[in-house]
Design a protein around this motif. Sequence first.
Motif, mmCIF file in Angstrom:
data_model
loop_
_atom_site.group_PDB
_atom_site.id
_atom_site.type_symbol
_atom_site.label_atom_id
_atom_site.label_comp_id
_atom_site.label_asym_id
_atom_site.label_seq_id
_atom_site.Cartn_x
_atom_site.Cartn_y
_atom_site.Cartn_z
ATOM 1 N N ASP A 227 59.159 42.035 41.862
ATOM 2 C CA ASP A 227 59.392 42.579 40.530
ATOM 3 C C ASP A 227 58.845 43.994 40.466
ATOM 4 N N THR A 229 57.475 47.141 37.856
ATOM 5 C CA THR A 229 56.871 47.344 36.546
ATOM 6 C C THR A 229 56.645 48.844 36.364
ATOM 7 N N GLY A 240 54.736 42.782 41.449
ATOM 8 C CA GLY A 240 54.404 41.418 41.842
ATOM 9 C C GLY A 240 55.507 40.767 42.653
ATOM 10 N N THR A 242 57.221 36.676 43.780
ATOM 11 C CA THR A 242 57.291 35.217 43.655
ATOM 12 C C THR A 242 57.794 34.681 44.989
ATOM 13 N N ARG A 347 51.031 38.958 40.237
ATOM 14 C CA ARG A 347 51.484 39.923 39.244
ATOM 15 C C ARG A 347 50.481 41.073 39.123
#
Length: 388
Positions: A227, A229, A240, A242, A347
Amino acid sequence: MPATNNKARQVMVYGCARYGQPDSHQAMTLEQIGRNVAKIAGYGFSGAYEHSATARTPAGGTAAPYLVPLDTVVGDVQAQALHLRSADDLFGGVVPFAFVATKVISHGLLAPDAAAPAGWNPDFAQRAGAAVLPGFTAFSLEDARSAGLRLMAGGVVRIKDPCGIGGLGQQAVDSEAALDAALAAMSATDIESHGLVLERDLDSPDTYSVGQILVAGLLASYCGTQDLTVNNTGEEVYGGSTLAVVRGGFDALLAQPFGPRALSAIRAAMAYHDAALACYPGMVLSRCNYDVAFGVPAGATGEGEARALTGVLEQSWRVGGATGAELAALRALKADPARERVVAATREVYGPDADLPAGAELYFQGEDRDVGVLTKYAYLESDNDGHP
C-alpha cells in the motif's frame, strides 16, 4: 524446525548508530525487530552490537551473537569481523560487493565495454531475463543519457537512485529535454560511484512483495501486496504490506491458489533470486524481499508496447518495511507446528490519527526528527482474507 531455548546466544542489532539518534524511528524499529527475532529463535537479546566489547570478541565457550543488521553486510572482511559464517548467524544478507545490494544489478549495461565497478557480472541480466522490466544500468552521465534516449523510443522512462528506499529518489521523464534536465541535476561522481537505473515506467502498476525468511531453522515464504500512503510532506511513499505467508520455500508458495498475476510475480522473484545466487557466489541470505510490479508501460508508442509487463523492481536483503508482518507470521507458525499458512500485515501511518487494530504490535509511535509524526505497527489478519 522450531528453535529450542538457547538463551546463551544473544541477538544484537547492528548499524543503527549511523542515524545518530537512539530514539529515531529506524533505531527503535530495529530494536523491536531484534527483540522479536530473539523470541522466535529462543535466544536472549542484548541491544546494540557496537556497544558491547564482549560481543565483538567472543572467546572460549562464548557464542558469537546473532545479528540483525540495519543494512546488508558487504564483503568477506566485514562478515568475518562480525562473525557471520552462515544464514544461521544473522537476519538479513551478506553480499560480496556494495552494488549487489542496490537496484543497479537488476539491469545490464548499455554496451559490453560500458563503465562498471569491479566485480560486475554481466551474466546477471541474461539469467534474470524477463524477470525484470526493460532497462539499463549506467555508471556515467553519458551512458545514462544514451540509455534514457534508447528507452524513450518506447515510452516514458523512470530514473531511479539505486540507493533510494520507499519510492524516494525516483522520477519519470517523457522527453529528451526532461531527461537532460534530470541528469543535469545529478552528480557525475555519484553516478560513477553508485550507478543509475533507467527502466520502463509503468502506468499505475500493482506491486507485489515476494520473499522468504529463515530464523533458527524455521523457513517461510510469502507473497503479498503493498500500500502507498502520503507522508508528512505530501510525498507518496510506502505505507505497508499485507502478506500471505506459508511454511517452507518458494515451491510451497507456488502451490498456493494465488491468482495469475501473483503467480507471475512469484516466478519473477524466484528467477531474480536464483540469478543473484548464481552470479555472485558467497552470498548469505536469511531474509529476502523482492518488489515485483505488474502494469502497462506508460506513454507506450510502438506497436505491442501496451502489453502488460511484470518485473522485479528491486531486492532487499536486510530488514525492511514488511519485516514486522514477516515476524508476526513466523511467530504464528512456530506456535502451531500444524499451521501451514497465515496472513499478516504491517502499516506505516503519518500524522496524529492512527488507529491500531486489536492485537497489533507497535514498532514506533511518536515524532521522528526527520519524518515527523509516524506510527508503525504489525498485526495478524483473518485466515479468510483470500489470496493476492
